[in-house]
Scaffold this motif. Structure first.
Motif, PDB file in Angstrom:
ATOM      1  N   THR A 112       0.820  -1.220   0.000  1.00  0.00           N
ATOM      2  CA  THR A 112       0.000   0.000   0.000  1.00  0.00           C
ATOM      3  C   THR A 112       0.849   1.263   0.000  1.00  0.00           C
ATOM      4  O   THR A 112       0.513   2.236  -0.681  1.00  0.00           O
ATOM      5  CB  THR A 112      -0.959   0.015   1.207  1.00  0.00           C
ATOM      6  OG1 THR A 112      -0.216  -0.145   2.426  1.00  0.00           O
ATOM      7  CG2 THR A 112      -1.985  -1.101   1.106  1.00  0.00           C
ATOM      8  N   LEU A 116       0.574   4.097  -2.936  1.00  0.00           N
ATOM      9  CA  LEU A 116       0.153   5.424  -2.486  1.00  0.00           C
ATOM     10  C   LEU A 116       1.203   6.481  -2.821  1.00  0.00           C
ATOM     11  O   LEU A 116       0.879   7.611  -3.194  1.00  0.00           O
ATOM     12  CB  LEU A 116      -0.128   5.411  -0.980  1.00  0.00           C
ATOM     13  CG  LEU A 116      -1.440   4.746  -0.558  1.00  0.00           C
ATOM     14  CD1 LEU A 116      -1.535   4.671   0.961  1.00  0.00           C
ATOM     15  CD2 LEU A 116      -2.640   5.501  -1.126  1.00  0.00           C
ATOM     16  N   ARG A 126      -4.334   7.521  -8.776  1.00  0.00           N
ATOM     17  CA  ARG A 126      -5.002   8.079  -7.601  1.00  0.00           C
ATOM     18  C   ARG A 126      -6.505   7.867  -7.690  1.00  0.00           C
ATOM     19  O   ARG A 126      -7.154   7.486  -6.703  1.00  0.00           O
ATOM     20  CB  ARG A 126      -4.665   9.567  -7.481  1.00  0.00           C
ATOM     21  CG  ARG A 126      -5.103  10.191  -6.173  1.00  0.00           C
ATOM     22  CD  ARG A 126      -4.389  11.503  -5.903  1.00  0.00           C
ATOM     23  NE  ARG A 126      -4.628  12.487  -6.953  1.00  0.00           N
ATOM     24  CZ  ARG A 126      -3.694  12.908  -7.791  1.00  0.00           C
ATOM     25  NH1 ARG A 126      -2.461  12.428  -7.735  1.00  0.00           N
ATOM     26  NH2 ARG A 126      -3.974  13.819  -8.710  1.00  0.00           N
ATOM     27  N   SER A 133      -9.217   2.720  -0.854  1.00  0.00           N
ATOM     28  CA  SER A 133      -8.497   3.028   0.389  1.00  0.00           C
ATOM     29  C   SER A 133      -9.429   3.677   1.412  1.00  0.00           C
ATOM     30  O   SER A 133      -9.398   3.339   2.599  1.00  0.00           O
ATOM     31  CB  SER A 133      -7.310   3.954   0.103  1.00  0.00           C
ATOM     32  OG  SER A 133      -6.367   3.328  -0.722  1.00  0.00           O
TER      33      SER A 133
END
Length: 211
Positions: A112, A116, A126, A133
């Motif tokens: 993650t 990210l 994104r 998320s």
């Protein structure tokens, strides 16, 4: 209760292929990093042609979003089981803190944090990963709140305790990249548990005074 839907042989094969692709995607990100996890590499690991993979996941962003969603959905299922064990007094809040650390010091966190970091400057990525998320953190909030069902802890304080715990775990998780020292991290967790219990004891004292 509704009977489970029976898949045709073709649908079952397609589902297995999707699962292999998603697993290969997560493994590639974990081992190589997001930037180096090419669709060619992922297809090779999954044992499928690149064309077959693109049939299921037309872009890398869609593939990553789906893989992350499958990862976090599995995590939510595990978390619900942990919360249920706590509700039945099989686990303590200390056990839950240790469980969170196991997730923030291993494969889940490393995957993650990698996507990210890439999503910060990749708008398409994104858009693909932020919704899943946010859904994960929403579910985590709900599960954490179950630990306080029988206390008079205010919802605001519950959220403060959760987010402080998560911020600590994230910081420790990042630090593991440059510092491999289990005793050091055990000490940080032990210190936070002491603070957490002190705050919970304050709530218990308030409950007794109000009784």
């Amino acid at each position: 209760m509704n009977a489970p839907v029976k898949l045709s042989k073709q649908e079952a094969r397609s589902a297995r292929m999707r699962e292999r692709i998603l697993t290969a995607t997560l493994d590639s990100i974990h081992e190589l990093g997001y930037q180096n996890a090419s669709t060619t590499e992922i297809a090779s690991r999954a044992g499928v042609s690149r064309g077959a993979m693109l049939h299921h996941f037309p872009t890398k962003e869609v593939l990553i979003g789906s893989a992350v969603e499958s990862l976090l959905e599995a995590e939510i299922t595990d978390l619900r089981g942990i919360a249920d064990d706590y509700a039945h007094k099989k686990l303590t809040i200390d056990d839950f803190v240790d469980y969170l650390w196991s997730r923030f010091s291993g494969r889940l966190f490393m995957i993650t944090i990698d996507f990210l970091s890439s999503a910060r400057t990749d708008e398409k990525l994104r858009e693909a990963v932020i919704p899943v998320s946010l859904n994960f953190h929403k579910s985590l909030n709900e599960i954490w709140s179950q630990f306080f069902t029988y206390r008079k802890t205010s919802p605001h304080k519950v959220q403060i305790l959760l987010n402080t715990t998560l911020c600590l775990m994230r910081g420790m998780g990042v630090q593991t990249i440059v510092r491999n020292d289990a005793e050091y991290y055990d000490g940080l967790r032990s210190n936070w548990k002491t603070i957490l219990h002190r705050m919970l004891d304050e709530d218990a004292d308030d409950e007794r005074r109000d009784a």
